[in-house]
Design an enzyme around this catalytic site. Structure first.
Site, short mmCIF file in Angstrom:
data_model
loop_
_atom_site.label_atom_id
_atom_site.label_comp_id
_atom_site.label_asym_id
_atom_site.label_seq_id
_atom_site.Cartn_x
_atom_site.Cartn_y
_atom_site.Cartn_z
N ASP A 115 -3.86 6.55 -5.35
CA ASP A 115 -3.15 5.50 -4.68
C ASP A 115 -4.05 4.58 -3.73
O ASP A 115 -4.85 5.10 -3.07
CB ASP A 115 -1.90 6.06 -4.03
CG ASP A 115 -1.01 4.98 -3.65
OD1 ASP A 115 -1.35 4.18 -3.04
OD2 ASP A 115 0.37 5.28 -3.99
N GLY A 151 1.81 1.53 -0.25
CA GLY A 151 2.20 3.05 -0.06
C GLY A 151 1.38 3.38 1.31
O GLY A 151 0.56 2.82 1.79
N TYR A 204 6.90 -10.74 -13.43
CA TYR A 204 6.87 -9.04 -12.99
C TYR A 204 7.75 -8.28 -14.16
O TYR A 204 6.98 -7.44 -14.61
CB TYR A 204 7.81 -8.86 -11.72
CG TYR A 204 7.94 -7.41 -11.46
CD1 TYR A 204 7.01 -6.42 -11.04
CD2 TYR A 204 9.29 -6.90 -11.76
CE1 TYR A 204 7.45 -5.20 -10.84
CE2 TYR A 204 9.61 -5.66 -11.36
CZ TYR A 204 8.72 -4.65 -11.08
OH TYR A 204 8.95 -3.38 -11.02
N GLY A 263 18.58 -18.54 -10.23
CA GLY A 263 17.79 -17.58 -10.94
C GLY A 263 18.11 -15.98 -10.71
O GLY A 263 17.82 -15.13 -11.37
P1 NAD Z 1 5.81 0.89 -4.14
O1 NAD Z 1 5.08 -0.18 -3.99
O2 NAD Z 1 6.40 1.79 -3.05
O3 NAD Z 1 4.82 2.13 -4.84
C1 NAD Z 1 3.73 1.73 -5.78
C2 NAD Z 1 2.54 2.43 -5.38
O4 NAD Z 1 1.58 2.15 -6.20
C3 NAD Z 1 2.16 2.25 -3.76
O5 NAD Z 1 2.04 3.25 -3.16
C4 NAD Z 1 0.88 1.35 -3.89
O6 NAD Z 1 0.08 1.65 -2.89
C5 NAD Z 1 0.26 1.96 -5.17
N1 NAD Z 1 -0.51 1.06 -6.11
C6 NAD Z 1 -0.22 -0.46 -6.26
N2 NAD Z 1 -1.20 -0.86 -6.97
C7 NAD Z 1 -2.17 0.12 -7.10
C8 NAD Z 1 -3.51 -0.10 -7.72
N3 NAD Z 1 -3.94 -1.02 -8.19
N4 NAD Z 1 -4.12 1.23 -7.71
C9 NAD Z 1 -3.75 2.46 -7.19
N5 NAD Z 1 -2.51 2.40 -6.49
C10 NAD Z 1 -1.77 1.26 -6.61
O7 NAD Z 1 6.95 0.82 -5.17
P2 NAD Z 1 8.38 1.61 -5.78
O8 NAD Z 1 9.33 1.01 -5.28
O9 NAD Z 1 7.92 3.19 -5.30
O10 NAD Z 1 7.91 1.49 -7.20
C11 NAD Z 1 7.42 2.65 -8.19
C12 NAD Z 1 7.58 2.16 -9.64
O11 NAD Z 1 8.90 1.94 -10.02
C13 NAD Z 1 6.90 0.72 -10.05
O12 NAD Z 1 6.13 1.08 -10.99
C14 NAD Z 1 7.96 -0.17 -9.88
O13 NAD Z 1 7.68 -1.22 -11.03
C15 NAD Z 1 9.04 0.66 -10.58
N6 NAD Z 1 10.41 0.40 -10.09
C16 NAD Z 1 10.84 0.27 -9.01
C17 NAD Z 1 12.26 -0.13 -8.65
C18 NAD Z 1 12.86 -0.02 -7.16
O14 NAD Z 1 13.88 -0.42 -6.94
N7 NAD Z 1 12.00 0.36 -6.08
C19 NAD Z 1 13.09 -0.40 -9.51
C20 NAD Z 1 12.58 -0.64 -10.91
C21 NAD Z 1 11.47 -0.10 -11.29
#
Ligand code: NAD
Length: 302
Positions: free
Chosen positions: A31, A36, A139, A265
């Site tokens: 990460d 995060g 997105y 939107g």
């Molecule tokens: P989050 O931002 O808390 O988690 C994403 C993590 O990825 C973070 O810890 C960030 O530091 C890390 N990260 C981002 N870019 C990076 C990179 N280039 N290299 C290494 N690490 C990287 O988001 P989340 O809400 O926990 O989402 C997790 C997944 O679930 C995502 O793929 C998101 O698209 C998907 N998602 C989330 C939701 C929601 O309601 N939160 C809904 C649908 C889908």
């Protein structure tokens, strides 16, 4: 068995790590801490602070040689995806393609976190996995494009995979900025005795799924031999007005929301059908909204 959790210091990823620790798996997390936090990370997981786009990621992957990869790292902010479409595409599309290539090379199963955002405006409700895909944002496009690569790699190179499309996830550690962050946005305001802001009359609906249920779906996806795309949701529509009522009741407050103009939107109604996941993954949500909210409120209070 060794598993790699990419994005394991994030909101959902850190709960996936916690669930994996409980089951005794050996865990490696990559990460870059862009959204995060190291504090979210279970001490039982080995940690590399690194961008998946960096060259070093391949070296780490090949050194650790995981049996399965949970890929949750993403640029998740819809507004940012519009302002910086290139970054969004690089992280979400090219980043996933890089992981997919490594899974192909090393015969590793991929569990990919996708989103309800791929569906766009629902043509019918609840939305099942056969519903047309028509993203309304950069997105959404950047979450769907990897799905097509993954399914192609499965057909052509036999890469094992499961794609999970989440509804609005909520729970402890959620950032107010991320996708589906309405629960944390309202919670942050209301816990400080400030009224929440609703765009429109509040009768629009969402499907809220508790984060520990999402983590359990990830584990079920890894443990079951079941390729495919699965909605991970509560299968229930909740109005935004009811959400405010639930938070008021949980916090024992009586805050009336401020209504502002409906944002063009925004999707009016959203609800995902989760029957396929129930039937094929043997997964179903365990937490009612009240239970999930209580755990979330408790964590905010701490
Ligand atoms: P989050 O931002 O808390 O988690 C994403 C993590 O990825 C973070 O810890 C960030 O530091 C890390 N990260 C981002 N870019 C990076 C990179 N280039 N290299 C290494 N690490 C990287 O988001 P989340 O809400 O926990 O989402 C997790 C997944 O679930 C995502 O793929 C998101 O698209 C998907 N998602 C989330 C939701 C929601 O309601 N939160 C809904 C649908 C889908």
């Amino acid at each position: 068995m060794k598993v790699l959790v990419v994005g394991g210091a994030g909101f959902i990823g850190s709960h996936v790590v916690d669930a994996l620790v409980k089951k005794g798996y050996e865990i490696v997390v990559v990460d870059n801490l862009s959204s995060g936090k190291k504090d979210f990370l279970h001490p039982g997981a080995a940690f590399y602070s690194l961008n998946i786009l960096d060259e070093g990621f391949v070296t780490i992957f090949e050194k650790e040689r995981p049996d399965a990869v949970f890929h949750l790292a993403a640029q998740i902010n819809v507004q940012k995806s519009i302002e910086n479409s290139r970054l969004d595409a690089e992280v979400n599309i090219l980043g996933t393609l890089k992981i997919l290539e490594l899974c192909k090379k090393h015969d590793c199963k991929l569990i990919y976190s996708s989103s309800a955002a791929v569906y766009g405006n629902p043509v019918y409700l609840p939305v099942d996995e056969r519903h047309p895909v028509k993203p309304l944002s950069n997105y959404g496009i950047s979450k769907y494009t990897p799905e097509m690569y993954i399914s192609l790699y499965s057909q052509q190179y036999d890469v094992d995979y499961t794609i999970l499309r989440y509804a609005n996830v909520y729970g402890p550690r959620q950032d107010a900025e991320g996708e589906g962050g309405v629960v944390s946005i309202f919670m942050k305001k209301m816990i400080n005795n400030e009224p929440p802001i609703i765009f429109g009359n509040g009768e629009q609906t969402r499907d809220f799924i508790y984060v520990e249920d999402v983590a359990a779906a990830n584990i079920a996806a890894m443990e079951k031999d079941c390729r495919g795309v699965f909605n991970i949701s509560s299968n229930q529509e909740m109005t935004i007005n009811s959400l405010v009522d639930e938070i008021n009741s949980s916090l024992k407050t009586k805050l009336a929301p401020i209504h502002k103009k409906f944002r063009a939107g925004d999707i009016l109604h959203s609800c995902l059908n989760n029957l396929l996941a129930q039937n094929k993954l043997g997964w179903e949500p365990r937490f009612s909204f009240k239970e999930g909210l209580k755990k979330t409120v408790d964590s905010y209070r701490q």
